[in-house]
Motif scaffolding. Structure first.
Motif, short mmCIF file in Angstrom:
data_model
loop_
_atom_site.label_atom_id
_atom_site.label_comp_id
_atom_site.label_asym_id
_atom_site.label_seq_id
_atom_site.Cartn_x
_atom_site.Cartn_y
_atom_site.Cartn_z
N THR A 1 0.86 -1.18 0.00
CA THR A 1 0.00 0.00 0.00
C THR A 1 0.89 1.23 0.00
O THR A 1 1.87 1.29 0.75
N LEU B 1 -2.34 -2.64 8.66
CA LEU B 1 -2.54 -3.29 7.37
C LEU B 1 -1.57 -4.45 7.18
O LEU B 1 -0.42 -4.39 7.61
N ALA C 1 -8.68 1.04 7.98
CA ALA C 1 -7.83 -0.08 7.55
C ALA C 1 -8.67 -1.18 6.90
O ALA C 1 -8.28 -1.74 5.85
N GLU D 1 -8.37 -2.50 2.89
CA GLU D 1 -8.24 -3.92 2.51
C GLU D 1 -9.36 -4.35 1.57
O GLU D 1 -9.12 -5.06 0.59
#
Length: 406
Positions: free
Chosen positions: A14, A34, A391, A395
């Motif tokens: 990310t 994450l 978060a 995802e």
């Protein structure tokens, strides 16, 4: 029959794009929630907070004399231009585009400028874009009249989102804002923004250590801040604290000891990497490094020339007294804006030790005043809880985008 076991694929990295000390801290805490590797592109400074997330920096580092506030004053802008603001900033755009290659999502933590950079990086790489906007609040508009708006033309984009920012935000896959009032403001303008909790309170540490304070005395937190304003504000705070003999004053110090600036006639005894003692005018005041959470949660009142730290104390229900500096951050305009944001939780007075001490004394002695300050601070800042929600959304968006490519 033997079956071939296929290892679960590793999640794609990310990319975080952020532009400021508080923004870096929020991004780093979010990154720590994450899976997979983290890349980060700090648009102001080195983004040191990301070290805790074991992240890899992409792109060049831009050191600005203003500390990321080029439009705080004309002098700030001139200094930043001399430091290469335009050329290096343009280079950071291409750095971000390259850094986004091979990632699963682009997360922007910052203002409209950071959102512009992130929008280009995400679009050119066909990635989901998540914007975390910790700066703007609709509460900055509370009580703002025409005269005040004219006084703050240089900070117009800091008071409310500009049309181009709203347009960029509409193109993001998710937008998270700092309070409920801002969620309503954005949604009325077609941006599906969410308020999931206070970013400032999410990054407030628990007490790092015991402070062993003397019982029965109110605690005054001195918050000179992470910007260069501390050179001007710390001496004033120390002199104000010296006028309050019945109060235990503690400085939450975020810099090296070499950066301490004392009033004339004061001395500094460095006791360890974590503690020093400033002495003068009949007072001895502890400066503590790496203990902001402990100082904040022990405080009954604060004197602050800080952005996020002032808001965090207010979010704990603690009244804050502030005064403007010559910058780069806590200028008169910034102090006015924070006053509108925090309401009764913040009282801005003159940069005079006598005036500051009188305001602290008055607030501590007035239960009604403290109650109104606590109410405004708690309601205007709001509770923690945003980062786990964000978060999970990052995802989900990265997974959905990956599935759509198959």
């Amino acid at each position: 029959m033997l079956r071939r076991v296929t290892a679960a694929p590793h999640p794609a990295p990310t990319l975080f794009i952020s532009n400021g000390t508080a923004e870096d801290l929020i991004g780093a805490r979010l990154a720590g929630l994450l899976p997979g590797k983290i890349r980060y592109s700090p648009l102001v400074g080195e983004g040191r907070a990301y070290a805790a997330a074991e992240a890899n920096r992409v792109g060049r580092v831009l050191h600005l004399p203003s500390g990321g506030f080029p439009f705080g004053s004309l002098n700030n802008l001139k200094a930043d231009l001399r430091a290469g603001l335009i050329g290096d900033s343009l280079g950071q755009w291409s750095d971000a585009v390259r850094g986004a290659r091979g990632t699963g999502a682009v997360v922007v933590v910052g203002d409209a400028y950071a959102l512009m950079v992130g929008s280009v990086a995400a679009r050119l790489n066909h990635l989901p874009l998540i914007h975390v906007q910790p700066l703007l609040s609709a509460q900055y508009l509370d009580g703002l009249n025409l005269r005040g708006a004219l006084q703050e033309l240089n900070a117009l984009g800091a008071n409310l989102p500009m049309p181009y920012e709203l347009r960029l935000a509409r193109g993001a896959d998710a937008v998270f804002v700092r309070d409920a009032a801002t969620q309503r403001y954005y949604q009325r303008r077609g941006v599906p923004a969410r308020f999931a909790g206070s970013f400032a309170m999410d990054v407030l540490d628990r007490p790092e250590r015991e402070l062993n304070l003397p019982p029965g005395r109110p605690v005054l937190a001195l918050l000179p801040g992470s910007r260069e304003d501390h050179r001007e504000s710390l001496p004033v705070m120390l002199r104000a604290a010296a006028l309050l003999p019945g109060v235990t004053a503690l400085v939450a110090w975020p810099h090296d000891w070499e950066a301490v600036r004392l009033p004339d006639g004061w001395t500094l005894e460095i006791r360890s990497d974590a503690e020093a003692l400033a002495t003068g005018e009949g007072a001895s005041i502890h400066l503590l490094r790496g203990a902001f959470g402990a100082v904040a949660r022990a405080a009954d009142i604060a004197i602050g020339t800080s952005g996020t730290a002032n808001e965090q104390l207010a979010g704990l229900g603690i009244p804050v007294v502030a005064f403007a500096t010559s910058g780069p951050q806590y200028t008169e305009g910034f102090a006015r804006r924070q006053g509108r944001l925090l309401g009764a939780a913040l009282r801005v007075v003159g940069a005079d030790p006598v005036v500051l001490a009188a305001e602290v004394r008055s607030t501590l002695g007035n239960g009604s005043k403290r109650a109104w300050a606590a109410l405004d601070g708690l309601t205007r800042i709001g509770p923690a809880g945003a980062l786990p929600v964000i978060a999970a959304e990052i995802e989900r968006l990265a997974r959905d985008k990956k599935d759509a490519r198959r």
